[in-house]
Design a protein around this motif. Structure first.
Motif, PDB file in Angstrom:
ATOM      1  N   GLY A 174       0.832  -1.194   0.000  1.00 36.00           N
ATOM      2  CA  GLY A 174       0.000   0.000   0.000  1.00 36.00           C
ATOM      3  C   GLY A 174       0.868   1.247   0.000  1.00 36.00           C
ATOM      4  N   SER A 175       0.237   2.402   0.106  1.00 37.58           N
ATOM      5  CA  SER A 175       0.985   3.657   0.176  1.00 37.58           C
ATOM      6  C   SER A 175       1.645   3.780   1.546  1.00 37.58           C
ATOM      7  CB  SER A 175       0.036   4.833  -0.058  1.00 37.58           C
ATOM      8  OG  SER A 175      -0.883   4.943   1.035  1.00 37.58           O
ATOM      9  N   TRP A 176       2.464   4.847   1.704  1.00 38.89           N
ATOM     10  CA  TRP A 176       3.125   5.045   2.995  1.00 38.89           C
ATOM     11  C   TRP A 176       2.101   5.184   4.120  1.00 38.89           C
ATOM     12  CZ3 TRP A 176       7.820   3.784   3.851  1.00 38.89           C
ATOM     13  CH2 TRP A 176       8.805   3.919   2.876  1.00 38.89           C
ATOM     14  N   THR A 177       1.073   5.962   3.882  1.00 37.76           N
ATOM     15  CA  THR A 177       0.044   6.155   4.907  1.00 37.76           C
ATOM     16  C   THR A 177      -0.665   4.845   5.226  1.00 37.76           C
ATOM     17  OG1 THR A 177      -0.299   8.433   4.134  1.00 37.76           O
ATOM     18  CG2 THR A 177      -2.032   7.464   5.505  1.00 37.76           C
ATOM     19  N   GLN A 178      -0.984   4.074   4.197  1.00 36.71           N
ATOM     20  CA  GLN A 178      -1.702   2.815   4.391  1.00 36.71           C
ATOM     21  C   GLN A 178      -0.850   1.778   5.130  1.00 36.71           C
ATOM     22  OE1 GLN A 178      -2.627   1.957   0.330  1.00 36.71           O
ATOM     23  NE2 GLN A 178      -4.203   3.545   0.190  1.00 36.71           N
ATOM     24  N   THR A 179       0.424   1.654   4.741  1.00 33.20           N
ATOM     25  CA  THR A 179       1.286   0.666   5.411  1.00 33.20           C
ATOM     26  C   THR A 179       1.565   1.073   6.856  1.00 33.20           C
ATOM     27  OG1 THR A 179       3.252   1.768   4.485  1.00 33.20           O
ATOM     28  CG2 THR A 179       2.352  -0.110   3.271  1.00 33.20           C
ATOM     29  N   ALA A 180       1.674   2.383   7.104  1.00 35.21           N
ATOM     30  CA  ALA A 180       1.874   2.835   8.488  1.00 35.21           C
ATOM     31  C   ALA A 180       0.665   2.482   9.343  1.00 35.21           C
ATOM     32  CB  ALA A 180       2.127   4.341   8.515  1.00 35.21           C
ATOM     33  N   ALA A 181      -0.534   2.613   8.781  1.00 33.86           N
ATOM     34  CA  ALA A 181      -1.745   2.261   9.525  1.00 33.86           C
ATOM     35  C   ALA A 181      -1.799   0.765   9.807  1.00 33.86           C
ATOM     36  CB  ALA A 181      -2.980   2.695   8.739  1.00 33.86           C
ATOM     37  N   MET A 182      -1.419  -0.053   8.817  1.00 37.84           N
ATOM     38  CA  MET A 182      -1.417  -1.504   9.037  1.00 37.84           C
ATOM     39  C   MET A 182      -0.374  -1.903  10.075  1.00 37.84           C
ATOM     40  SD  MET A 182      -2.215  -3.386   5.382  1.00 37.84           S
ATOM     41  CE  MET A 182      -0.890  -2.635   4.435  1.00 37.84           C
ATOM     42  N   LEU A 183       0.797  -1.287  10.022  1.00 34.40           N
ATOM     43  CA  LEU A 183       1.831  -1.602  11.003  1.00 34.40           C
ATOM     44  C   LEU A 183       1.365  -1.255  12.413  1.00 34.40           C
ATOM     45  CD1 LEU A 183       4.703  -2.537  11.660  1.00 34.40           C
ATOM     46  CD2 LEU A 183       5.472  -0.188  11.232  1.00 34.40           C
ATOM     47  N   ALA A 184       0.724  -0.096  12.571  1.00 34.91           N
ATOM     48  CA  ALA A 184       0.212   0.289  13.891  1.00 34.91           C
ATOM     49  C   ALA A 184      -0.840  -0.704  14.374  1.00 34.91           C
ATOM     50  CB  ALA A 184      -0.373   1.702  13.831  1.00 34.91           C
ATOM     51  N   ALA A 185      -1.707  -1.157  13.464  1.00 34.39           N
ATOM     52  CA  ALA A 185      -2.729  -2.128  13.848  1.00 34.39           C
ATOM     53  C   ALA A 185      -2.118  -3.465  14.231  1.00 34.39           C
ATOM     54  CB  ALA A 185      -3.723  -2.306  12.695  1.00 34.39           C
ATOM     55  N   LEU A 186      -1.078  -3.879  13.519  1.00 31.87           N
ATOM     56  CA  LEU A 186      -0.392  -5.129  13.860  1.00 31.87           C
ATOM     57  C   LEU A 186       0.271  -5.029  15.232  1.00 31.87           C
ATOM     58  CD1 LEU A 186       1.322  -6.077  10.452  1.00 31.87           C
ATOM     59  CD2 LEU A 186      -0.662  -7.167  11.501  1.00 31.87           C
ATOM     60  N   ARG A 187       0.854  -3.885  15.520  1.00 36.73           N
ATOM     61  CA  ARG A 187       1.542  -3.725  16.805  1.00 36.73           C
ATOM     62  C   ARG A 187       0.567  -3.641  17.970  1.00 36.73           C
ATOM     63  NH1 ARG A 187       6.750   0.030  15.070  1.00 36.73           N
ATOM     64  NH2 ARG A 187       8.207  -1.732  14.991  1.00 36.73           N
ATOM     65  N   ARG A 188      -0.660  -3.209  17.705  1.00 29.55           N
ATOM     66  CA  ARG A 188      -1.659  -3.274  18.777  1.00 29.55           C
ATOM     67  C   ARG A 188      -1.978  -4.726  19.104  1.00 29.55           C
ATOM     68  NH1 ARG A 188      -3.706   1.286  16.266  1.00 29.55           N
ATOM     69  NH2 ARG A 188      -5.139   0.104  14.951  1.00 29.55           N
ATOM     70  N   ARG A 189      -1.930  -5.577  18.113  1.00 30.36           N
ATOM     71  CA  ARG A 189      -2.197  -7.003  18.338  1.00 30.36           C
ATOM     72  C   ARG A 189      -0.974  -7.732  18.867  1.00 30.36           C
ATOM     73  NH1 ARG A 189      -5.349  -5.191  14.225  1.00 30.36           N
ATOM     74  NH2 ARG A 189      -7.417  -6.133  13.941  1.00 30.36           N
ATOM     75  N   ARG A 190       0.204  -7.266  18.468  1.00 27.25           N
ATOM     76  CA  ARG A 190       1.446  -7.913  18.902  1.00 27.25           C
ATOM     77  C   ARG A 190       2.504  -6.833  19.129  1.00 27.25           C
ATOM     78  NH1 ARG A 190       4.349 -12.982  15.787  1.00 27.25           N
ATOM     79  NH2 ARG A 190       6.326 -12.903  16.886  1.00 27.25           N
ATOM     80  N   PRO A 191       2.576  -6.280  20.343  1.00 20.53           N
ATOM     81  CA  PRO A 191       3.467  -5.147  20.615  1.00 20.53           C
ATOM     82  C   PRO A 191       4.940  -5.425  20.358  1.00 20.53           C
ATOM     83  CG  PRO A 191       1.845  -5.408  22.369  1.00 20.53           C
ATOM     84  CD  PRO A 191       1.719  -6.616  21.492  1.00 20.53           C
ATOM     85  N   SER A 192       5.360  -6.673  20.456  1.00 20.28           N
ATOM     86  CA  SER A 192       6.783  -6.991  20.312  1.00 20.28           C
ATOM     87  C   SER A 192       7.215  -7.164  18.862  1.00 20.28           C
ATOM     88  CB  SER A 192       7.105  -8.280  21.076  1.00 20.28           C
ATOM     89  OG  SER A 192       6.349  -9.371  20.562  1.00 20.28           O
ATOM     90  N   LEU A 193       6.358  -6.848  17.923  1.00 18.38           N
ATOM     91  CA  LEU A 193       6.652  -7.052  16.513  1.00 18.38           C
ATOM     92  C   LEU A 193       7.889  -6.268  16.089  1.00 18.38           C
ATOM     93  CD1 LEU A 193       5.144  -8.688  14.310  1.00 18.38           C
ATOM     94  CD2 LEU A 193       4.106  -6.556  13.573  1.00 18.38           C
ATOM     95  N   GLU A 194       8.792  -6.952  15.400  1.00 17.98           N
ATOM     96  CA  GLU A 194      10.030  -6.324  14.945  1.00 17.98           C
ATOM     97  C   GLU A 194       9.925  -5.938  13.477  1.00 17.98           C
ATOM     98  OE1 GLU A 194      13.788  -8.218  16.091  1.00 17.98           O
ATOM     99  OE2 GLU A 194      12.579  -9.685  17.168  1.00 17.98           O
ATOM    100  N   CYS A 195      10.594  -4.835  13.118  1.00 21.21           N
ATOM    101  CA  CYS A 195      10.664  -4.394  11.725  1.00 21.21           C
ATOM    102  C   CYS A 195      12.091  -4.554  11.207  1.00 21.21           C
ATOM    103  CB  CYS A 195      10.235  -2.937  11.595  1.00 21.21           C
ATOM    104  SG  CYS A 195       8.481  -2.660  11.874  1.00 21.21           S
ATOM    105  N   VAL A 196      12.211  -4.772   9.924  1.00 16.52           N
ATOM    106  CA  VAL A 196      13.517  -4.915   9.307  1.00 16.52           C
ATOM    107  C   VAL A 196      13.450  -4.271   7.929  1.00 16.52           C
ATOM    108  CG1 VAL A 196      13.025  -7.158   8.264  1.00 16.52           C
ATOM    109  CG2 VAL A 196      15.386  -6.548   8.818  1.00 16.52           C
ATOM    110  N   ALA A 197      14.541  -3.653   7.509  1.00 14.22           N
ATOM    111  CA  ALA A 197      14.585  -2.967   6.217  1.00 14.22           C
ATOM    112  C   ALA A 197      15.611  -3.629   5.310  1.00 14.22           C
ATOM    113  CB  ALA A 197      14.929  -1.496   6.407  1.00 14.22           C
ATOM    114  N   VAL A 198      15.467  -3.418   4.031  1.00 11.24           N
ATOM    115  CA  VAL A 198      16.457  -3.895   3.081  1.00 11.24           C
ATOM    116  C   VAL A 198      17.703  -3.021   3.192  1.00 11.24           C
ATOM    117  CG1 VAL A 198      16.954  -4.294   0.642  1.00 11.24           C
ATOM    118  CG2 VAL A 198      14.664  -4.728   1.525  1.00 11.24           C
TER     119      VAL A 198
END
Length: 591
Positions: free
Chosen positions: A358-382
């Motif tokens: 999705g767009s930057w705004t959309q992916t940020a919203a999904m990431l926030a929603a995922l972290r509400r369900r699983r606060p310990s979620l880790e992110c990784v970049a290329v």
């Protein structure tokens, strides 16, 4: 039972469970194609794997070496070959890509975990076949390792489509230890792992329930993003629009381009054979509802090439999301970690990677929603060095907007580069990147040919600035009253721009730049040339109707008369109309 206990059992008699295959497995084995690779969990002495080895490549897994020795001996006596692996099926199943997994009476404490690992090994379209003892059986396990068909369905829900699920009583007569004249309760399941095509087909044929039925109210109240809060409505409306417009549900193009994509795949055939598996087992694509069915979306390509594909808000999306979050996973998302996925090569942990589409705004919203369900979620970049070496500029973004792809990645490109880092194989990642070339060509060809930018004109009678100011007052008034709708359009042919969201169209048309462009278009028209615009005409009693007609003819009409709109943009306009009607209804005073 421990491996020593199983070894003693297998040593007590010739074949503890006989040499003939399980009756249920034998009856459904016709679904398995000749030459397929089939994994048998807890296969013991090999009665099922040896029987099927006549026409398939069979792999038998068990933690009892005595049972596997008998399996090899049985295969040799019949002139067949079975590969055997000594392993604990509940924890360390081999990393195979298989066409089918068979579980016949293999009962472990973590049954769901074992079955999830089995599904991870299945190729898209692969079969999962199981028969387990149910509650009350006298020859099987007598503890919580028994199962019902409902338990088995829960094990695979979100990953596979159930072809058969049943509980029944039958006489089990299989060797020395499975022999009883009494009826035994058994649970049976046959399921097929979803492909991208079968997943999308299911969404179109069995759309999600209406929001009031499907969306859990507590979940909606916790969701802060409006688009995710109404995700099911957006998905349903997008599917309806795509169906109405005749858009291809697989390539998401207005004119089907599936032939262009399939021509690059190494194999052709049914839904399973025509999909390569670059991202098999290790990648999940989570698609935003406003990205679903968008012709420029690249995340679907990863789904077609083996990644698990989940649309937020689609049918059974919560079960699929919970299934994903149960895994040891990372989210592919920009952060300050310079090592990226390269560090995973040094780790023995197998971790799945979730890519947000999705767009930057959309992916940020999904990431926030995922972290509400699983606060310990880790992110990784290329890693930036990988981007510079393999994709310094995004081909797809450049096709959408020339020159905009520098140091940016589409979802599919990011997944390909993550594959290069996770597996350390850049050649494979480059081959995967080639699969996007047809999409780039289609997007570039479909890019609208916009007219020349409007000129800034000066007239003696009515300056362009005066026209633009009047148009801007009208546009702002319409925006406040919500009397103007562009039905999901997000491109402006007058200003030669594409907006990030249809939500921004109202602000755009009320802006000075757009109103100057509208004024310019009018002043260059034949109507303006033949119309006497004197100062008296711009008296307040005359201007309202004039500006309204001018704005409708030279702004609203060109924006609406563009090529077919994207289904998610039409869906967004539909959702906004629903919410406006609901708001007006709530404001009506009861009689």
């Amino acid at each position: 039972m421990t491996p020593k206990q199983w070894n003693r059992r297998y040593a007590r008699c010739d074949l503890a469970y006989g040499s003939e295959p399980n009756a249920f497995f034998e009856s459904v084995a016709k679904l398995i194609k000749d030459g397929d690779t089939v994994l048998f969990v807890g296969d013991g002495e090999g009665r099922n794997s040896v029987w099927l080895a006549e026409r398939c490549r069979c792999v038998a897994v068990d933690w009892a070496e005595a049972g596997l020795r008998k399996c090899r001996a049985l295969a040799k006596s019949k002139g067949r070959k079975v590969e055997t692996i000594q392993a604990d099926v509940s924890t360390d199943l081999a990393d195979y890509r298989v066409d089918a997994v068979v579980n016949v009476f293999c009962a472990v404490a973590d049954r769901r975990g074992m079955h999830r690992r089995c599904l991870d090994m299945l190729k898209p379209g692969g079969l999962f076949i199981a028969e387990l003892f149910g509650p009350g059986s006298t020859v099987g396990p007598r503890d919580d390792r028994v199962a019902t068909s409902a338990d088995l369905v829960r094990d695979v829900r979100g990953s596979a489509d159930v072809l058969l699920a049943e509980d029944l009583d039958r006489v089990v007569s299989e060797g020395h230890y499975h022999a009883s004249p009494h009826l035994q309760r058994v649970a049976r399941l046959v399921a097929r792992k979803r492909t991208f095509k079968s997943y999308v087909d299911r969404l179109f044929f069995e759309p999600c329930c209406e929001p009031s039925d499907d969306d859990d109210e507590s979940d909606k109240s916790e969701e802060t993003d409006a688009m995710l809060r109404h995700a099911s409505t957006l998905v349903n409306l997008a599917i309806k629009e795509a169906t109405r417009a005749g858009r291809c549900r697989y390539c998401w193009q207005q004119t089907c381009a599936c032939a262009l994509f399939s021509s690059l795949l190494p194999e052709k055939g049914d839904h399973r054979d025509d999909e390569d598996t670059f991202f098999f087992g290790d990648f999940v694509v989570l698609c935003h509802p406003l990205e679903f069915l968008r012709s420029t979306s690249s995340g679907r390509l990863a789904g077609q090439l083996g990644a698990r594909f989940v649309v937020w808000g689609a049918r059974n999306w919560r079960e699929a999301l919970e299934d994903v979050l149960d895994d040891d996973l990372l989210v592919l998302y920009p952060n300050d970690d310079d090592q990226g996925l390269i560090a995973l090569k040094k780790s023995t942990r197998r971790r799945k990677v979730v890519a947000l589409d999705g767009s930057w705004t959309q992916t940020a919203a999904m990431l926030a929603a995922l972290r509400r369900r699983r606060p310990s979620l880790e992110c990784v970049a290329v890693n930036p060095s990988t981007v510079a070496a393999l994709r310094p500029s995004s081909k797809l973004i450049d096709a959408i907007r020339p020159g905009a792809g520098r140091s940016r990645l589409s979802t599919f490109e990011a997944v390909c580069l993550a594959l290069a880092e996770k597996g350390g194989d850049r050649a494979t990642a480059c081959r995967a990147l080639e699969r996007m070339d047809p999409l780039v060509s289609v997007v570039a060809a479909a890019r609208p040919k916009l007219p020349p930018a409007p000129k800034v004109l000066k007239t003696k009678k009515v300056p362009q600035e005066a026209l633009a100011a009047g148009l801007q007052r009208l546009a702002k008034g319409r925006m406040r009253s919500s009397s103007s709708s562009y039905d999901g359009a997000r491109s402006c042919p007058l200003c030669r721009v594409t907006l990030a969201s249809p939500n921004r169209m109202g602000d755009h048309v009320a802006g000075r730049r757009h109103c100057l462009a509208v004024a310019s278009a009018y002043l260059q028209s034949k109507e303006a040339a033949s119309f006497d615009l004197d100062g008296a005409f711009f008296a307040e009693e005359h201007t309202a109707a004039f500006f309204a007609r001018l704005f409708d003819d030279f702004s609203t009409a060109p924006i609406r008369d563009q090529p077919p709109l994207e289904p998610p943009d039409v869906a967004l306009a539909g959702l906004q109309a629903i919410l406006r009607r609901s708001e007006r209804a709530s404001q009506v005073s009861p009689l």
